[in-house]
Scaffold this active site. Structure first.
Site, PDB file in Angstrom:
ATOM      1  N   SER A 178     -44.830 -35.035  -0.366  1.00  0.00           N
ATOM      2  CA  SER A 178     -44.886 -33.886   0.554  1.00  0.00           C
ATOM      3  C   SER A 178     -43.564 -33.726   1.289  1.00  0.00           C
ATOM      4  CB  SER A 178     -45.989 -34.088   1.608  1.00  0.00           C
ATOM      5  OG  SER A 178     -47.242 -33.732   1.131  1.00  0.00           O
ATOM      6  N   HIS A 191     -49.624 -32.595   9.510  1.00  0.00           N
ATOM      7  CA  HIS A 191     -48.892 -32.546   8.239  1.00  0.00           C
ATOM      8  C   HIS A 191     -48.071 -31.264   8.099  1.00  0.00           C
ATOM      9  CE1 HIS A 191     -48.356 -32.245   3.813  1.00  0.00           C
ATOM     10  NE2 HIS A 191     -48.451 -33.567   3.805  1.00  0.00           N
ATOM     11  N   ASP A 193     -50.488 -25.163   4.124  1.00  0.00           N
ATOM     12  CA  ASP A 193     -50.682 -26.513   4.650  1.00  0.00           C
ATOM     13  C   ASP A 193     -51.749 -26.490   5.747  1.00  0.00           C
ATOM     14  OD1 ASP A 193     -49.850 -29.307   5.624  1.00  0.00           O
ATOM     15  OD2 ASP A 193     -48.363 -28.910   4.061  1.00  0.00           O
ATOM     16  N   ASN A 197     -48.506 -38.927  -5.198  1.00  0.00           N
ATOM     17  CA  ASN A 197     -48.158 -40.250  -4.662  1.00  0.00           C
ATOM     18  C   ASN A 197     -48.860 -41.396  -5.394  1.00  0.00           C
ATOM     19  OD1 ASN A 197     -46.751 -38.773  -2.727  1.00  0.00           O
ATOM     20  ND2 ASN A 197     -48.397 -38.914  -1.212  1.00  0.00           N
TER      21      ASN A 197
END
Length: 384
Positions: A320, A166, A133, A257
């Site tokens: 996520s 994130h 990430d 998404n």
């Protein structure tokens, strides 16, 4: 193989000034000896060409990552190598909807998957989770005892500090352990290995992911959390995912998404992964989440509050966020049953879900497939 001609093509691509310099490509070798010989020759050439510092490699997939000006000229070596463009890859958290928030204790998503009901049996103790990430906030009170050193692929001399948020959000949902003033994640005694592959804008390339998975395999993590994806296939990515799977690592990936019913992003689409869609507080599939037969399991992913950079908390939505709940639940299971294989865990995850609720607009024809993860049922199905 004519290494002189091959390396000449690489060097030509690297020596051209911007904007003519070639885009990055992944060059994979069919035979280990060819790969090693090329690495040896490139190492020798670094003394002559300073720009060769842009070349990177993954031993796991026998790949060289380099800017190539004219990839068509490499096709003559097609018996020995495969060449693919180094594609951009995106995070699956909706940063536009993120907002400062406060949390104390157990967030709703952690409660909804019944993780607290498992903590008397397992807290995920010592399960190693590679989170590929944006890094993690090493100073965050929620994560003080939850972070290992990890790796910064963008600057290997530095810790994988999070300059986006994130990655810290994902780490918090999985393993936050601040019961006094912050939050508690799904598996509070698991250990996060942050693998910083994404920059401050949340941008990365397939090559960064390949190197990240390579690092996770060499450092023997138990689970890899991949809260990102792309629309196109990549042979290099599939190869390294398959090698991680064969090494016994459970790979959890977000579906995307786009609100699609018949398609999900890669790498979640690969059968070696556990693909995750997102639900809301009502156990309905979130409107933004991809869904359908390619999704293995769903988890809370709408308006999830978790850790953020600078010691803060933020609310985010996305597949996520759902993926981090699943990684945490699997950590709880693995701490109690460490001998389970990735295939066995995937079967248990799919078998131990709770039913989803249909939206009011759902017709009888559009049957809901799959269910939401339940950590307690997962532990019971696993025999503990």
């Amino acid at each position: 193989m004519d290494y002189t001609g091959f390396l000449h093509q690489l060097v030509e691509g690297m020596q051209r000034p911007e904007p003519e310099q070639g885009r990055r490509h992944l060059i994979r070798f069919a035979k280990p000896k060819q790969y090693e010989a090329c690495l040896l020759e490139l190492s020798r050439m670094r003394n002559e060409f300073t720009d060769l510092g842009t070349v990177r490699s993954s031993r796991l997939t026998r790949s060289i990552i380099a800017p190539v000006h004219n990839p068509e000229e490499l096709y003559r070596y097609s018996d020995d190598i495969t060449v693919e463009e180094d594609t951009a890859i995106s995070l699956h958290g909706t940063a536009l909807h993120s907002k400062p928030s406060s949390v104390q204790g157990v967030p709703w998503g952690v409660k909804q998957i019944r993780a607290p009901k498992v903590w008397s049996v397992s807290t995920g103790h010592r399960i190693k989770i590679g989170v590929i990430d944006t890094g993690a906030d090493y100073q965050h009170p929620d994560l003080r005892y939850s972070l290992a050193r990890g790796i910064n692929l963008l600057n290997r001399s530095m810790l994988p500090h999070d300059d986006n948020g994130h990655g810290t959000h994902i780490a918090g949902t999985i393993a936050a352990a601040n019961s006094t003033a912050g939050m508690i994640g799904v598996a509070p005694r698991s250990l996060i290995y942050p693998v910083k592959a994404f920059d401050h804008n949340g941008s990365a390339y397939v090559s960064d992911i390949v190197l990240g998975i390579d690092w996770c395999v060499r450092n023997r993590v138990d689970i890899i959390n991949m809260s990102f994806g792309m629309k196109t296939r990549s042979k290099a990515l599939l190869d390294v995912v398959n090698r991680a799977y064969q090494a016994g690592i459970v790979i959890v990936a977000s579906s995307g998404n786009d609100g699609k019913r018949r398609s999900i992003d890669y790498p979640a689409r690969y059968p070696q992964t556990i693909s995750v869609g997102a639900t809301d507080k009502n156990r309905r599939i979130a409107s933004f989440s991809n869904r359908g037969s390619y999704v293995d399991v769903y988890a809370p992913g709408d308006k999830i509050v978790s850790s953020w950079v600078q010691g803060k908390h933020h609310e985010m939505s996305g597949t996520s966020m759902a993926t981090s709940h699943v990684s945490g639940a699997i950590a709880l299971l693995l701490a109690k049953h460490p001998g389970l294989t990735p295939a066995e865990i995937k079967t248990l995850v799919k078998r131990s879900t709770v039913p989803l609720r249909a939206r009011k607009t759902t017709t009888a024809k559009s049957k809901i497939r799959g269910g939401e993860i339940d950590a307690l049922k997962l532990m019971q199905e696993g025999g503990g």
